[in-house]
Write a protein that holds these residues in place. Structure first.
Motif, PDB file in Angstrom:
ATOM      1  N   THR A 151      49.231  15.955  71.807  1.00 47.39           N
ATOM      2  CA  THR A 151      49.890  14.754  71.298  1.00 47.39           C
ATOM      3  C   THR A 151      48.945  13.718  70.702  1.00 47.39           C
ATOM      4  O   THR A 151      49.397  12.664  70.264  1.00 47.39           O
ATOM      5  CB  THR A 151      50.697  14.083  72.420  1.00 47.39           C
ATOM      6  OG1 THR A 151      49.817  13.771  73.522  1.00 47.39           O
ATOM      7  CG2 THR A 151      51.806  14.998  72.910  1.00 47.39           C
ATOM      8  N   GLY A 152      47.633  13.998  70.658  1.00 48.98           N
ATOM      9  CA  GLY A 152      46.714  13.009  70.105  1.00 48.98           C
ATOM     10  C   GLY A 152      46.815  11.696  70.842  1.00 48.98           C
ATOM     11  O   GLY A 152      46.810  11.645  72.076  1.00 48.98           O
ATOM     12  N   ASP A 153      46.952  10.600  70.082  1.00 45.52           N
ATOM     13  CA  ASP A 153      47.097   9.270  70.682  1.00 45.52           C
ATOM     14  C   ASP A 153      48.520   8.750  70.582  1.00 45.52           C
ATOM     15  O   ASP A 153      48.755   7.555  70.720  1.00 45.52           O
ATOM     16  CB  ASP A 153      46.136   8.283  70.005  1.00 45.52           C
ATOM     17  CG  ASP A 153      44.708   8.466  70.471  1.00 45.52           C
ATOM     18  OD1 ASP A 153      44.422   9.481  71.138  1.00 45.52           O
ATOM     19  OD2 ASP A 153      43.854   7.611  70.159  1.00 45.52           O
ATOM     20  N   ALA A 154      49.478   9.640  70.356  1.00 42.83           N
ATOM     21  CA  ALA A 154      50.881   9.210  70.337  1.00 42.83           C
ATOM     22  C   ALA A 154      51.401   9.039  71.762  1.00 42.83           C
ATOM     23  O   ALA A 154      51.895   7.969  72.131  1.00 42.83           O
ATOM     24  CB  ALA A 154      51.730  10.219  69.573  1.00 42.83           C
ATOM     25  N   LEU A 155      51.245  10.076  72.567  1.00 42.43           N
ATOM     26  CA  LEU A 155      51.737  10.055  73.948  1.00 42.43           C
ATOM     27  C   LEU A 155      50.589  10.314  74.901  1.00 42.43           C
ATOM     28  O   LEU A 155      49.891  11.334  74.787  1.00 42.43           O
ATOM     29  CB  LEU A 155      52.823  11.112  74.145  1.00 42.43           C
ATOM     30  CG  LEU A 155      53.361  11.277  75.573  1.00 42.43           C
ATOM     31  CD1 LEU A 155      54.004   9.985  76.070  1.00 42.43           C
ATOM     32  CD2 LEU A 155      54.355  12.437  75.635  1.00 42.43           C
ATOM     33  N   PHE A 156      50.377   9.387  75.825  1.00 36.01           N
ATOM     34  CA  PHE A 156      49.404   9.542  76.899  1.00 36.01           C
ATOM     35  C   PHE A 156      50.135   9.803  78.206  1.00 36.01           C
ATOM     36  O   PHE A 156      51.369   9.680  78.288  1.00 36.01           O
ATOM     37  CB  PHE A 156      48.548   8.275  77.047  1.00 36.01           C
ATOM     38  CG  PHE A 156      47.705   7.949  75.850  1.00 36.01           C
ATOM     39  CD1 PHE A 156      46.913   8.909  75.242  1.00 36.01           C
ATOM     40  CD2 PHE A 156      47.678   6.653  75.337  1.00 36.01           C
ATOM     41  CE1 PHE A 156      46.129   8.615  74.154  1.00 36.01           C
ATOM     42  CE2 PHE A 156      46.891   6.339  74.250  1.00 36.01           C
ATOM     43  CZ  PHE A 156      46.111   7.319  73.650  1.00 36.01           C
TER      44      PHE A 156
END
Length: 362
Positions: A132-137
Motif C-alpha cells: 500500500t505504499g504510504d496510502a494505508l499504514f
C-alpha cells in the motif's frame, strides 16, 4: 515462494522482495541494495522488476542501482514524469515467475501513489496481499500535506476515496504491507505491528471508520513535522539518484584528522552521554541509530563529512545510514577514536549532563 521485509532502521522504511518460480520483484528499495541481491541469490531467483509505490520523500531509492546490477525493469506511476523507468496505470498486470502483480492507483498521499495487489499462483482471481505504499499504514493513513497546505483538502479527499473505494473492498483476508512502520515521519501514530490485514485494519484503524467529511477534517487539521530534506529526496527520486559513492573511508589518526577538518562537517555518532563527557569542538552529535532520521535535519549537503565513532565497525553502519538520505561525501574517520585525540592532549569540549528525576505518586 518467499517474501521478505527489509526494514531500514531509523527511517522505519519497509521494502520487500518477493520471489517464486526463479523470478523475483522488489517493492520500494533503499539505496544500498546488496540485501535484495543476496536474498534473490539465496533463493535462486533473478530480480525482474522494481516497483515504486510513489516518489518517496524520506530516503533515496535504490531502483537505478538494482537496474544497473541486475538488468531489472523499473515501474512507476504514469501520473508523474519520472526521469527513468516505465509508467504503469490502473489495472496493469505483471507476471513474475508464477505470480501476478496488479496495479491499483491510490492517490492521496501524493498524486502518483500506487498500490500493488499480489495474486497467488493457484488463485489468480483473488488478491492475497497488497503493498500500500504510504496510502494505508497499520493504524493510520498517509499524510496529505507534502505538496503544501493548500492541497490538503484535495489530497485528503483523494486519499479517502483510495482507502474506502479501492483498498477496503479488496477483502478482509488480504494481507497489508505498507512502505513505513511505527516511527516514520511519513505518517502520525503508526501502529507497531509486524503484519496486518484489511480486516484487522477495518476493525481497529480509526481512519477507516469515518464519514468522508470527518476524515477530511482530521487530515486538514493534522500537523506533522516536515523534515527539511524531504523536498531534496523527492526531487532526486523523480530524476533518479546518482549511484552511491563507495570510495573507501580513510582511517585518520588524530593529527591528520585535525588537519582535515577545515571545510568539513564533524559527525560524532557516539552516545549523547559519551559526547557530553568530551568531544571535538564544532562537532555534531547524532547517535548512530539516529543518523538516518536526523542527519537530513542537521547536516549540510555538499560538504565532506568526518566521522567520530564508538567502534571502528560503526563506520560502515554510519556510511549506510548516511547514503540512504543522500550524504555520500564521507571523507574519513578518527581511526583510534576519541581516546587517541584525548591522549594527545588535543582540545576537547564538554557539554555536561542533566538528570531528569521522575516522582511517582501513589
Amino acid at each position: 515462494m518467499f517474501i521478505e521485509k527489509i526494514i531500514s532502521e531509523g527511517l522505519a522504511h519497509n521494502s520487500y522482495i518477493v520471489g517464486d518460480g526463479g523470478e523475483a520483484f522488489v517493492i520500494d528499495p533503499r539505496r544500498d541494495v546488496d540485501s535484495y541481491i543476496k536474498i534473490a541469490d539465496s533463493n535462486c531467483c533473478r530480480i525482474m522488476y522494481v516497483f515504486e509505490t510513489h516518489r518517496n520523500e524520506d530516503y533515496l531509492t535504490g531502483s537505478l542501482e538494482l537496474e544497473a546490477l541486475t538488468g531489472c525493469k523499473i515501474i512507476h506511476s504514469s501520473r508523474l514524469d519520472f526521469g527513468y523507468g516505465a509508467p504503469a496505470s490502473e489495472g496493469d498486470m505483471f507476471d513474475i515467475g508464477d505470480m501476478r502483480l496488479q496495479v491499483l492507483e491510490t492517490p492521496g498521499h501524493s498524486p502518483e501513489s500506487l498500490s500493488f495487489m499480489l495474486y497467488l499462483p493457484s488463485q489468480k482471481e483473488f488478491p492475497w496481499m497488497v503493498f500500500t505504499g504510504d496510502a494505508l499504514f497499520y493504524g493510520n493513513a498517509g499524510r496529505t500535506d507534502l505538496l503544501g497546505e493548500e492541497k490538503k483538502f484535495e489530497f485528503s479527499s483523494q486519499l479517502y476515496d483510495s482507502l474506502y473505494g479501492k483498498l477496503l473492498p479488496l477483502g478482509d483476508h488480504v494481507i497489508v504491507y505498507p512502505a513505513h512502520g511505527a516511527g516514520s515521519a511519513c505518517g502520525g501514530n503508526i501502529a507497531d505491528l509486524p503484519v496486518s490485514t484489511i480486516g484487522y485494519e477495518r476493525a481497529t484503524n480509526p481512519m477507516l471508520n469515518l464519514p468522508k467529511d470527518k476524515f477530511i477534517e482530521i487530515k486538514i487539521k493534522e500537523t506533522l513535522p516536515l523534515p527539511p530534506y524531504f523536498a531534496r529526496m523527492a526531487d532526486d527520486n523523480k530524476r533518479g539518484p546518482s549511484p552511491p559513492d563507495q570510495k573507501r573511508i580513510e582511517p585518520l589518526d588524530a593529527p591528520v584528522f585535525e588537519r582535515s577538518m577545515t571545510g568539513c562537517i564533524l559527525v560524532d555518532t557516539r552516545s549523547p552521554h559519551s559526547f557530553a563527557s568530551g568531544h571535538i569542538p564544532g562537532s555534531y552529535n547524532i547517535w548512530l541509530e539516529g543518523l538516518p532520521k536526523f542527519a537530513g535535519w542537521i547536516l549540510e549537503y555538499g560538504k565532506d563529512i568526518l566521522l567520530v565513532t564508538e567502534r571502528q565497525e560503526d563506520v560502515e553502519t554510519a556510511r549506510r545510514y548516511l547514503l540512504r538520505v543522500g550524504f555520500d561525501r564521507i571523507r574519513g574517520y578518527l581511526c583510534e577514536g576519541i581516546e587517541d585525540w584525548q591522549n594527545r592532549g588535543m582540545p576537547l569540549e564538554k557539554s555536561g549532563i542533566d538528570t531528569v528525576l521522575v516522582f511517582m505518586r501513589n
